[in-house]
Every structure is written in structure tokens, then in C-alpha cells.
Design a protein around this motif. Structure first.
Motif, short mmCIF file in Angstrom:
data_model
loop_
_atom_site.label_atom_id
_atom_site.label_comp_id
_atom_site.label_asym_id
_atom_site.label_seq_id
_atom_site.Cartn_x
_atom_site.Cartn_y
_atom_site.Cartn_z
N GLY A 1 22.31 16.45 25.10
CA GLY A 1 21.80 17.57 25.87
C GLY A 1 20.71 17.23 26.86
O GLY A 1 20.42 18.01 27.76
N GLY A 2 20.08 16.08 26.68
CA GLY A 2 18.99 15.71 27.58
C GLY A 2 17.64 16.03 26.96
O GLY A 2 17.52 16.82 26.03
N ARG A 3 16.61 15.40 27.49
CA ARG A 3 15.27 15.50 26.92
C ARG A 3 14.76 16.94 26.84
O ARG A 3 14.05 17.31 25.90
CB ARG A 3 14.31 14.65 27.77
N ASN A 4 15.14 17.78 27.80
CA ASN A 4 14.61 19.14 27.85
C ASN A 4 15.56 20.19 27.28
O ASN A 4 15.30 21.39 27.40
CB ASN A 4 14.26 19.51 29.29
N ALA A 5 16.66 19.74 26.66
CA ALA A 5 17.60 20.70 26.09
C ALA A 5 16.99 21.35 24.85
O ALA A 5 16.09 20.82 24.22
CB ALA A 5 18.90 19.99 25.72
N GLU A 6 17.50 22.53 24.51
CA GLU A 6 16.98 23.26 23.35
C GLU A 6 17.27 22.50 22.06
O GLU A 6 18.25 21.76 21.96
CB GLU A 6 17.60 24.66 23.28
N ASP A 7 16.41 22.70 21.08
CA ASP A 7 16.62 22.16 19.74
C ASP A 7 17.09 23.32 18.87
O ASP A 7 16.33 24.25 18.61
CB ASP A 7 15.31 21.58 19.19
N PRO A 8 18.35 23.31 18.41
CA PRO A 8 18.86 24.48 17.69
C PRO A 8 18.43 24.54 16.24
O PRO A 8 18.66 25.54 15.57
CB PRO A 8 20.38 24.29 17.79
N ILE A 9 17.81 23.46 15.72
CA ILE A 9 17.41 23.42 14.31
C ILE A 9 15.90 23.63 14.22
O ILE A 9 15.11 22.82 14.70
CB ILE A 9 17.81 22.09 13.66
N GLU A 10 15.52 24.73 13.60
CA GLU A 10 14.11 25.06 13.45
C GLU A 10 13.62 24.65 12.07
O GLU A 10 14.24 24.98 11.06
CB GLU A 10 13.90 26.56 13.63
N ALA A 11 12.52 23.91 12.01
CA ALA A 11 11.88 23.57 10.74
C ALA A 11 10.95 24.72 10.34
O ALA A 11 10.11 25.14 11.14
CB ALA A 11 11.09 22.27 10.86
N VAL A 12 11.12 25.23 9.15
CA VAL A 12 10.27 26.31 8.64
C VAL A 12 9.34 25.69 7.61
O VAL A 12 9.77 25.31 6.52
CB VAL A 12 11.12 27.43 8.01
N ARG A 13 8.11 25.58 7.97
CA ARG A 13 7.13 24.83 7.19
C ARG A 13 7.10 25.26 5.72
O ARG A 13 6.96 26.44 5.41
CB ARG A 13 5.74 24.97 7.81
#
Length: 233
Positions: A206-218
Motif C-alpha cells: 500500500g505504500g508508506r502512507n497507506a492506512e493500517d487496517p489493524i488497530e491495536a487496543v491497548r
């Protein structure tokens, strides 16, 4: 009418079960082996599967694993082996219930009715895609913005589990059970490192600025949010 896929290689038992389920008001699809079961699963999209473990071609464990690649429809396992280890293996692999042979007809019908009452409409892999991600179960790969991302078996199962639970947090302990075949002795850091590998592979596409679809929930785990924007070049 509820559509049930009966996967059973014993011709006499299959005939009896087809008649029983038909009299109970179900439409019955029959597959005598594992390969035919997967073909009918994909083509006919049943509402529930009754799956025998001892099958030719592909055994019931393999059919169950590949079924869970495609859908979360209810699965009732039938087996001649009543050992606790087999029951635990089946439930951990994604089966919803377990019935050892021999069994009574009324018990089978009651278990099927209970599964159907509890079940939500079955979700299928193709129904859970978004604009960015498409899972390719037969190759254990993902298409991210139309570009194939090669994944290890663990990485594929990780992203698949998160996608199935889109928008909901999947805890680290849940991921250990659902993604790793034998979670005993597997450190919780394994989950973090596997997520990092998947993120890195998606970012490479996706490239360096593409979205990250996986969110870490602390302190809890991870959540798949989905991707909407195209890749950045």
C-alpha cells in the motif's frame, strides 16, 4: 426451507439421514467425500453442515478447516470416536457441536434445531470483503488494493480471524486459541510479532502512507477496521 449439507461416506447412513432430515422439513444436500463437500459448500451455500470426520479424499478435519476459511455457518461433527481429545479438537477447530456415533435420531434433530436457533445468517468470505481487502483461501493469500500479498499459514489465519470479527476487539488470548493450532506454551508476544509482520506486508503493497487496517487496543488485543483508501504510490 433450511438447507443442510450432509457430508457422510456411509451410503446406508446417508440415505437414512437424508430421509430423516427431509421429513423434518429440511432440504438436504449430500456429499460422500471431502472434496465434493467443499465443492457443494462453495456452490450451494448451505445453512448448516453435518460433517462426518472419517471421510475419503479429504478427512473431516481438513474439510472443517477449509470451511472456516469460507464461512461461519454452524457445523455439527459426527464421529465414531467419542474421546475427549477429539471433541476438544473439533470445538477448537471451529465446530459448533459434536455428536459421537451411534446416536439417536431425535437427539440429532434436537441438536440441529438448537444450532439453527442460535445461528445468525451465515457470513461468507466473499461477503466480508471491503474496498481494500480480498481473502484468497485456496492460496492462503490476500489481495490488498488488488495486489497479492503472500502470507504464511499463521499470518493468513490471523488476518482471517480479525476480518471475521470486523469492528470487534479480538483479545490476544482469543487469537492464541483461534490462530495457533496448539496455543500451549506459545507466548503472547507471538501475536504481537505476527501482527507486525502482517502490517509490514500490507504496507509494502500500500505504500508508506497507506492506512493500517489493524488497530491495536491497548491491554486487550486487536481490531480489524477495514481499508477504504487506495494505495499510495
Amino acid at each position: 426451507m433450511t438447507r443442510i449439507l450432509l457430508v457422510e461416506d456411509d451410503a446406508d447412513l446417508a440415505t437414512a439421514l437424508r430421509a430423516l432430515l427431509g421429513r423434518a422439513g429440511h432440504e438436504v444436500l449430500h456429499a460422500p467425500d471431502g472434496r465434493e463437500a467443499l465443492r457443494r459448500l462453495f456452490a450451494d451455500r448451505p445453512d448448516l453442515m453435518v460433517l462426518d470426520i472419517g471421510l475419503p479424499e479429504l478427512d473431516g478435519w481438513q474439510v472443517l478447516e477449509r470451511t472456516r476459511d469460507l464461512t461461519d455457518l454452524p457445523v455439527l461433527l459426527l464421529t465414531a470416536r467419542g474421546a475427549e481429545a477429539d471433541r476438544v479438537r473439533g470445538l477448537r477447530a471451529g465446530a459448533d457441536d459434536y455428536l459421537p456415533k451411534p446416536f439417536g435420531q431425535e437427539e440429532l434433530l434436537a441438536r440441529i434445531e438448537a444450532l439453527l436457533r442460535r445461528a445468525r445468517p451465515a457470513g461468507w468470505t466473499g461477503d466480508r470483503q471491503d474496498a481494500a481487502l480480498h481473502l484468497v483461501p485456496e492460496r492462503r493469500a490476500a489481495l490488498w488494493h488488488g495486489v497479492e500479498v503472500r502470507l504464511s499459514d499463521i499470518e493468513y489465519r490471523l488476518i482471517q480471524t480479525l476480518v471475521r470479527n470486523r469492528g470487534r476487539v479480538v483479545t490476544t488470548d482469543q487469537l492464541l486459541v483461534q490462530v495457533w493450532d496448539d496455543p500451549a506454551g506459545v507466548g503472547r508476544d507471538r501475536v504481537k510479532f505476527a501482527v507486525l509482520r502482517v502490517r509490514r506486508k500490507l504496507q509494502q503493497v500500500g505504500g508508506r502512507n497507506a492506512e493500517d487496517p489493524i488497530e491495536a487496543v491497548r491491554g486487550l488485543g486487536y481490531r480489524y477496521q477495514g481499508g477504504e483508501r487506495g494505495p499510495t504510490t
